[in-house]
Design a protein around this motif. Structure first.
Motif, PDB file in Angstrom:
ATOM      1  N   PRO A 251      32.064  41.126  44.018  1.00  0.00           N
ATOM      2  CA  PRO A 251      30.825  41.908  43.932  1.00  0.00           C
ATOM      3  C   PRO A 251      30.905  42.942  42.794  1.00  0.00           C
ATOM      4  N   ALA A 252      29.750  43.232  42.188  1.00  0.00           N
ATOM      5  CA  ALA A 252      29.643  44.237  41.107  1.00  0.00           C
ATOM      6  C   ALA A 252      30.616  43.941  39.968  1.00  0.00           C
ATOM      7  N   ARG A 253      30.795  42.669  39.648  1.00  0.00           N
ATOM      8  CA  ARG A 253      31.798  42.296  38.649  1.00  0.00           C
ATOM      9  C   ARG A 253      31.436  42.786  37.242  1.00  0.00           C
ATOM     10  N   GLY A 254      30.140  42.856  36.934  1.00  0.00           N
ATOM     11  CA  GLY A 254      29.743  43.341  35.613  1.00  0.00           C
ATOM     12  C   GLY A 254      30.111  44.802  35.414  1.00  0.00           C
ATOM     13  N   ALA A 255      29.804  45.636  36.415  1.00  0.00           N
ATOM     14  CA  ALA A 255      30.133  47.060  36.317  1.00  0.00           C
ATOM     15  C   ALA A 255      31.640  47.269  36.284  1.00  0.00           C
ATOM     16  N   LEU A 256      32.373  46.520  37.107  1.00  0.00           N
ATOM     17  CA  LEU A 256      33.836  46.655  37.117  1.00  0.00           C
ATOM     18  C   LEU A 256      34.437  46.236  35.782  1.00  0.00           C
ATOM     19  N   THR A 257      33.937  45.159  35.199  1.00  0.00           N
ATOM     20  CA  THR A 257      34.444  44.707  33.899  1.00  0.00           C
ATOM     21  C   THR A 257      34.177  45.743  32.820  1.00  0.00           C
ATOM     22  N   PHE A 258      32.995  46.332  32.846  1.00  0.00           N
ATOM     23  CA  PHE A 258      32.660  47.350  31.845  1.00  0.00           C
ATOM     24  C   PHE A 258      33.551  48.578  32.011  1.00  0.00           C
ATOM     25  N   LEU A 259      33.825  48.984  33.248  1.00  0.00           N
ATOM     26  CA  LEU A 259      34.716  50.130  33.481  1.00  0.00           C
ATOM     27  C   LEU A 259      36.139  49.815  33.040  1.00  0.00           C
ATOM     28  N   VAL A 260      36.577  48.574  33.254  1.00  0.00           N
ATOM     29  CA  VAL A 260      37.912  48.169  32.780  1.00  0.00           C
ATOM     30  C   VAL A 260      37.994  48.295  31.264  1.00  0.00           C
ATOM     31  N   PHE A 261      36.951  47.848  30.579  1.00  0.00           N
ATOM     32  CA  PHE A 261      36.942  47.939  29.119  1.00  0.00           C
ATOM     33  C   PHE A 261      36.978  49.393  28.658  1.00  0.00           C
ATOM     34  N   MET A 262      36.218  50.258  29.305  1.00  0.00           N
ATOM     35  CA  MET A 262      36.198  51.672  28.924  1.00  0.00           C
ATOM     36  C   MET A 262      37.575  52.302  29.098  1.00  0.00           C
ATOM     37  N   LEU A 263      38.222  52.029  30.223  1.00  0.00           N
ATOM     38  CA  LEU A 263      39.542  52.619  30.473  1.00  0.00           C
ATOM     39  C   LEU A 263      40.584  52.074  29.496  1.00  0.00           C
ATOM     40  N   CYS A 264      40.515  50.782  29.199  1.00  0.00           N
ATOM     41  CA  CYS A 264      41.456  50.217  28.234  1.00  0.00           C
ATOM     42  C   CYS A 264      41.211  50.794  26.846  1.00  0.00           C
ATOM     43  N   LEU A 265      39.953  50.995  26.497  1.00  0.00           N
ATOM     44  CA  LEU A 265      39.626  51.547  25.193  1.00  0.00           C
ATOM     45  C   LEU A 265      40.102  52.991  25.070  1.00  0.00           C
ATOM     46  N   MET A 266      40.085  53.722  26.171  1.00  0.00           N
ATOM     47  CA  MET A 266      40.550  55.107  26.170  1.00  0.00           C
ATOM     48  C   MET A 266      42.059  55.221  26.292  1.00  0.00           C
ATOM     49  N   GLN A 267      42.760  54.090  26.310  1.00  0.00           N
ATOM     50  CA  GLN A 267      44.220  54.041  26.420  1.00  0.00           C
ATOM     51  C   GLN A 267      44.721  54.542  27.780  1.00  0.00           C
ATOM     52  N   ILE A 268      43.864  54.533  28.782  1.00  0.00           N
ATOM     53  CA  ILE A 268      44.272  54.909  30.136  1.00  0.00           C
ATOM     54  C   ILE A 268      44.827  53.700  30.874  1.00  0.00           C
TER      55      ILE A 268
END
Length: 384
Positions: A251-268
């Motif tokens: 469920p909510a896979r689009g939002a979770l994927t986008f949050l994963v990308f943001m965190l990876c981009l921020m080096q977190i």
């Protein structure tokens, strides 16, 4: 007293400029300033697209050269193949994820406005845990209900923040179109690589001599490091996570994927999202399904530790706060494309400022550290 020969004339001071000369200089400067202003106004709508296209061209140029050799030195087929591959492998999944994230965010905001906002309740499987199962189940539900009630109580300030989020979400469609235009323009720039590289080197030499050439090469190396080692790895991790989420119908896979990308981009790192998702899977799914999901997802969570040392040609010295500020500032300023553009531009500025303060390394050292130079270094000897 020293005798001064009579025929020796005193040094003459430079003649003052006449009013006509000064007026002519001011008129010329005014005309140049006017053309500069008009030119900036004309290219301003395309500036972000052009900058991002140049960054992509620098990052993808080694791949472009390899494909050009496979095509027998033909540059246009190689550039076309890269453009088509980027549109299919990057833009299409990115558009789907961004659209899904926008829909999920609109749904959350609508429920918050109506006052019917609720958080997920505890899975029933939690009750089966020995000793602490019933306690954890009750605590989970109480916390979810209290937090949802608190969010509804403070919905007015939250909706003010959500209003800005809606404006940003509305720009996602335009950001995807800008991204597509940048990729197409990137193919044109790669096909013209040596000519453009020669022009960049000539401008850099005019501005700052040999040190300007060093700055240009340092900027190119930083662009490749950040675009491939930071953005490229983050995008790969997000796309793999999104694919796994789709396969397991999360469920909510689009939002979770986008949050994963943001965190990876921020080096977190994606662990802040993936670990709770794995825990939820063990509570909600069967043992075998949760085990397969965990086994598949953990390597994706750790893949950056392997890829970053390979893709970064020299140690990335840009601090994480600089990349973080670039991500947030770029997103707020330019929408979806700023999410990628912000950290690269700010990282290049940081590296150039650091090299300027501590004196830039010589160009030959930069050549050894950065490896093959696309666009700039290889076009240095070409004729424009």
């Amino acid at each position: 007293m020293e005798h001064v020969p009579a025929d020796t004339a005193p040094p003459s001071s430079p003649a003052p400029l006449s009013i006509e000369t000064r007026a002519s200089d001011l008129v010329r400067l005014g005309i140049i300033a006017l053309f500069i202003y008009w030119s900036i106004r004309l290219i301003a709508p395309f500036a972000v697209i052009a900058i991002w296209a140049a960054i992509l061209a620098i990052a993808l140029f080694p791949l472009f050269e390899m494909l050009s050799k496979l095509f027998g030195g033909r540059r246009i087929p190689a550039a076309t193949l890269i453009v088509v591959a980027c549109l299919l492998l990057i833009i299409a999944p990115l558009a789907l994820v961004a659209t899904n994230f926008a829909d999920a965010a609109h749904g959350v905001i609508a429920r918050l406005e109506s006052g019917n906002f609720t958080l997920p309740s505890a899975p029933e499987g939690l009750r089966d845990w020995p000793v602490v199962g019933e306690y954890l189940y009750t605590a989970w539900n109480q916390t979810a209900n209290n937090l949802a009630a608190a969010l509804v109580k403070f919905k007015e300030p939250l909706l003010q923040v959500a209003g800005k989020l809606i404006v940003w979400l509305a720009s996602i469609g335009g950001g995807v179109l800008s991204f597509m235009a940048s990729i197409v323009f990137c193919g044109v720039l790669m096909a013209m690589g040596p000519r453009l590289g020669s022009g960049v080197m000539m401008i850099a030499r005019r501005l700052a001599g040999e040190k300007g050439i060093g700055f240009a090469k340092l900027a190119g190396a930083t662009v490749r490091n950040v675009s491939r080692g930071v953005i490229g790895v983050a995008l790969l991790q997000a796309l793999l996570c999104g694919l796994i989420f789709v396969v397991f119908d999360l469920p909510a896979r689009g939002a979770l994927t986008f949050l994963v990308f943001m965190l990876c981009l921020m080096q977190i790192g994606p662990a802040l999202i993936l670990i709770p998702v794995i825990i939820w899977a063990w509570f909600s799914w069967s043992f075998l399904m949760a085990l397969v999901f965990t086994v598949v997802l953990i390597p994706v969570m750790l893949i950056d530790n392997i890829l970053k040392p390979i893709l970064i040609s020299r140690g990335l010295s840009t601090p994480m706060p600089v990349i973080l500020i670039g991500v947030i500032g770029g997103t707020l300023s330019y929408g979806l494309i700023g999410l990628f553009l912000g950290p690269i531009v700010l990282s290049v500025f940081y590296e150039l400022l650091q090299a300027w303060v501590w004196d830039a390394p010589p160009p030959d050292q930069l050549q050894r550290e950065a490896g093959p130079q696309p666009m700039a270094a290889q076009g240095e000897g070409a004729q424009p």
